[in-house]
Design an enzyme around this catalytic site. Structure first.
Site: not given
Ligand code: BGC
Length: 865
Positions: A743, A466, A764
């Site tokens: 996260e 990502e 995160h």
């Molecule tokens: C990310 C997030 C992001 C989110 C939005 C994720 O996959 O890691 O931090 O803001 O998607 O929905």
């Protein structure tokens, strides 16, 4: 007595004054810490043998002072010094050490280079990795060199070498930007690399973000193009004033090198047997299969000089623990979840293959690679068979604390595998510590998550497939980020890309740069909290730096965003349509449905609409447009009113009776009158208590819930929330040994298992946004005017803490506070930089006004205060 001499001047946000992108670079300088306030300054400019001075300018300003001399021409180099008058002594200080401002290539016409790369056929359709190229060229210089500059960038990523020597220490250059609109180039002083006679220049190339695989669900390759090429111009000035230009063109040659594959997500494979140290030296092509390059296209008007510090290695860590396993492999623990890569020093038989795997956490004593999703994160090195071969991958980066090493010949000895930490090398700006080691560690974890995710752009996470510039994450984190590091250049650059990616109707994408992605992210739709980055971050930048230019640059995007929401909301002023992420990842949301927050997403959407309108109004005021400021202020008031009619019940409760709802209503100023605010605060405190002082918020509520409690008189509840160690809480991960911010509140669950959801990272920064509250409320240091010209010291001890301290490098110098409580006395030490003022609001005593300098105060405390 000699007056303290100011430090050398700096230009814009450039780390070294080289390659400035403007003919009028603004100038800054620092006074020594002991200095009095500046009353006046004089700047001296030396160019082409001529010296000019501004004369004495009676002004306190020393941050981004407008360029007072004739504009810089492309490549022009000007020597600048400053001296100051302060209130210490009547005379002038000595002149500062000289600094040089040097313009980059300010006109696209000055580029004669074209992008060039390997001319061989490549499979551009399948997902097979393509073998990266190296390119080179030789040339003869027949006159002595007095100066030489290399201007370089790539379609992909590059590392340049001249005569066998690495140019610069930057990594992954030119970083990621919206390449079609803006491709950054770097300027290097390579004078010492060249000599009369035969010379050679070469570059390693990698796919990087330009054409490497990006994104989840398998991702997309060739997002920006299919070529991998270098665009470089080496300009050599001779002693007779003439210039030799060696620019990438059809005279260069290309060949594959020892790198077999190279990918940001997947890692790098390098065959040392195909290496030769001579390839970038004269004669280094002998025996190799070098062939003419092919040229590619680039609109030179899209080239922009990189404005801030580059990505580079900022620390080297050795394993804190190394275990040899039954299968002969090693498991290394670096004691810190970090972003970077391993560097090895190895001796062994030719052809031995050493494989390095990376992960953020262990499960059952082995690497947990599930959270990486489809990022392989494996580096491989095949030995040449020499003594002490040194290798580090070039064009990849991993998020990891643990690594395994397989295939290592013999014993893995201390120092033979180290972790090198990489990120944008932003100057350190802020510190924090307190008497509770868990809270101090939480703060360090925030810092490490910022380091790992500020890599050219602000990303969400560094490990899985990502690593995107999610707008919402940095929107909530920006105030914290700006305190911890001087990241203004990085955020300014990224906001420029936000402007480029903004849709014509004002929609701000979910992530910037935009890459192809599956629904629900495509088609791009406006989302509250995420798109608001465009309106909120410029003001955060202005508050931290005092630089109104940043507001001006990004104002149009901010206004277009608010105007879009205004039209979506219609005359009712409620933004209650469309797909929203709500209080993303609140603890009540099911693991695989992070947007299903407890709080009504439309309540959050309208709250953010008001907050962004308010920020556009603030920006308009600063930019000198009071009528527009008034318009957006009225709009914000109307939205707040609509918010109340729709979401505030006559009982004083909100329709979503959640921590996040009250937090946004209080902090975003949506309630009317003190009674309503204190009612909301009471209810919030009650909810927090009923929840056993566990956090109940996600990305939206988390940064502000402690503020909402604090400003409504529930400091104790804020501290209890912060000091909670059970899941969900900020300290729960710390008790689990976390060294970065996770996260999810439960990325690692209390039963010791990994959160099984596909989206589980351990690095995160978003939930770490509470650090901003820690700086302002625990330590008590905050700007009271843009750029900290006025400072507010307002320490609010609690939670059983007996001491805390914070400092911040403001544009005017270091501001700091530390306090300690012993017996019934609180002692506080506060430092205000020259030319700044402060108000100290200490518990139980009237406010104290301060000028620059250090003040120590002791105050008696009530037993229960
Ligand atoms: C990310 C997030 C992001 C989110 C939005 C994720 O996959 O890691 O931090 O803001 O998607 O929905």
């Amino acid at each position: 007595m000699t007056l303290p001499t100011p430090g050398p001047v700096t230009f814009e946000r450039s780390p070294n004054g080289l390659g400035l992108g403007t003919a009028h670079p603004r100038i800054s300088w620092r006074l020594p810490e002991s200095s009095g306030s500046q009353l006046a300054y004089e700047l001296e400019f030396q160019r082409a043998g001529l010296t000019t001075v501004t004369g004495r300018v009676a002004a306190a300003g020393r941050h981004l002072v407008p360029w007072p001399a004739a504009p810089l021409a492309s490549r022009e180099r000007v020597r600048v010094r400053v001296r100051v008058w302060t209130d210490d002594e009547p005379g002038a200080s000595g002149w500062s050490e000289p600094a040089w401002a040097e313009a980059a290539l300010l006109d696209p016409e000055e580029w004669s280079a074209v992008p060039v790369g390997g001319a061989w056929d490549e499979d551009t359709d399948s997902s097979a990795e393509r073998r990266p190229a190296r390119i080179r060229r030789e040339f003869v210089l027949d006159k002595p060199v007095v100066a030489a500059r290399l201007y370089a960038t790539a379609h992909g990523v590059y590392e340049a070498e001249i005569n066998g020597r690495r140019v610069g220490d930057d990594a992954l250059s030119p970083g990621w930007s919206v390449y079609g609109r803006r491709l950054q180039y770097l300027t290097y002083d390579v004078t010492s690399y060249l000599a009369v006679g035969r010379n050679a220049i070469g570059a390693w190339l990698g796919d990087g973000w330009y054409r490497g695989r990006l994104g989840f669900h398998g991702g997309t390759r060739n997002v920006y193009g299919t070529d991998q090429s270098l665009l470089a111009q080496l300009e050599i000035t001779h002693d007779d004033g003439t210039m030799t230009v060696i620019a990438t063109d059809s005279s260069w040659q290309a060949a594959v090198g020892p790198v077999i594959t190279s990918s940001l997500y997947d890692g790098e494979v390098h065959d040392g047997r195909a290496d030769s140290a001579d390839w970038s030296r004269p004669g280094g092509a002998d025996g190799g299969k070098w062939a003419p390059v092919v040229s590619h296209e680039r609109d030179m008007s899209t080239l922009v000089p990189a404005e801030g510090p580059p990505i580079r290695c900022t620390a080297v860590l050795t394993p804190v623990h190394s275990l040899r396993r039954d299968d002969g492999s090693y498991l290394l623990d670096f004691g810190q979840n970090l972003v970077g890569r391993l560097a090895i020093t190895v001796s062994g038989p030719r052809g031995t293959r050493v494989v390095l795997r990376h992960a953020e956490v262990l499960v059952n004593g082995d690497l947990a690679t599930g959270p990486l999703r489809q990022a392989r994160a494996v580096d491989e090195y095949v030995l040449r068979g020499e003594e002490n071969e040194q290798w580090e991958p070039r064009f990849t980066i991993h998020g990891f604390r643990y690594a395994t090493v397989t295939g290592w010949p013999g014993e893995l000895t201390e120092g033979s595998v180290v972790a090198r930490v990489y990120h944008t090398d932003m100057p350190l700006a802020g510190t924090f510590e307190c008497s509770d080691p868990l809270v101090t560690r939480l703060h360090e974890n925030v810092r490490w998550s910022m380091r790992g995710n500020f890599v050219g752009i602000p990303t969400d996470c560094p490990a899985r497939d990502e690593r995107l510039g999610w707008t919402g994450d940095v929107q909530v984190f920006a105030p914290t980020a700006l305190f911890l590091y001087d990241c203004a250049a990085l955020l300014d650059s990224w906001l420029t890309d936000v402007g480029h990616e903004q849709l014509p109707d004002g929609t701000v994408p979910w992530f910037v740069p935009v890459i192809p992605s599956p629904p629900p992210w495509t088609p791009i739709r406006p989302g509250a909290g995420w798109g608001d980055a465009a309106a909120l971050i410029p003001v955060a930048l202005y508050q931290a730096t005092g630089d109104a230019e940043l507001l001006r640059r990004h104002y149009a995007a901010a206004r277009a965003w608010v105007d879009l929401i205004t039209s979506l909301a219609g005359p009712g002023r409620l933004w209650n349509t469309g797909f929203q992420l709500g209080d993303w990842l609140d603890p009540a949301a099911p693991a695989d449905e992070p947007a299903a927050s407890e709080t009504d997403p439309y309540l959050i959407a309208t709250a953010y609409f008001a907050w962004s309108a308010r920020h556009v109004s603030i920006a308009a005021d600063v930019l000198g447009d009071p009528a527009e400021a008034e318009r957006y202020r009225e709009l914000a008031d109307e939205i707040a009113k609509a918010f109340r009619s729709r979401y505030l019940l006559s009982s004083g409760r909100l329709t979503s009776d959640t921590q996040a709802s009250y937090a946004v209503a209080i902090v975003f100023g949506l309630l009317d009158g003190e009674a309503a605010v204190s009612h909301a605060g009471r209810r919030l405190a009650e909810l927090v208590r009923e929840n056993g002082h566990h956090i109940g918020t996600g990305f939206i509520g988390t940064p502000i819930v402690c503020d909402a409690l604090t400003v409504t008189g529930h400091l104790d509840a804020a501290y209890r929330l912060l000091m909670q160690t059970e899941c969900p809480s900020w300290l729960y991960p710390v008790t689990q040994g976390a060294t970065t911010i996770w996260e999810r509140w439960d990325s690692l669950r209390p039963n010791g298992t990994l959160n099984p959801a596909g989206m589980t990272s351990f690095n995160h920064f978003a939930l770490g946004s509470v650090a901003d509250w820690m700086h302002r409320v625990i330590a008590g240091l905050a700007p009271a005017a843009p750029g900290y010209r006025k400072i507010e010291f307002r320490p609010q001890p609690g939670g059983g803490l007996t001491s805390a301290a914070a400092s911040h490098e403001t544009p005017y110098g270091r501001a700091a506070i530390s306090w300690e409580i012993a017996d019934e006395e609180m002692s506080v030490t506060m430092t205000v930089p020259p030319n700044c003022t402060a108000t100290a609001h200490l518990p139980g005593v009237p406010p104290v006004e301060m000028g620059s300098g250090t003040l120590r105060m002791r105050i008696r405390r009530n037993r229960d205060s």
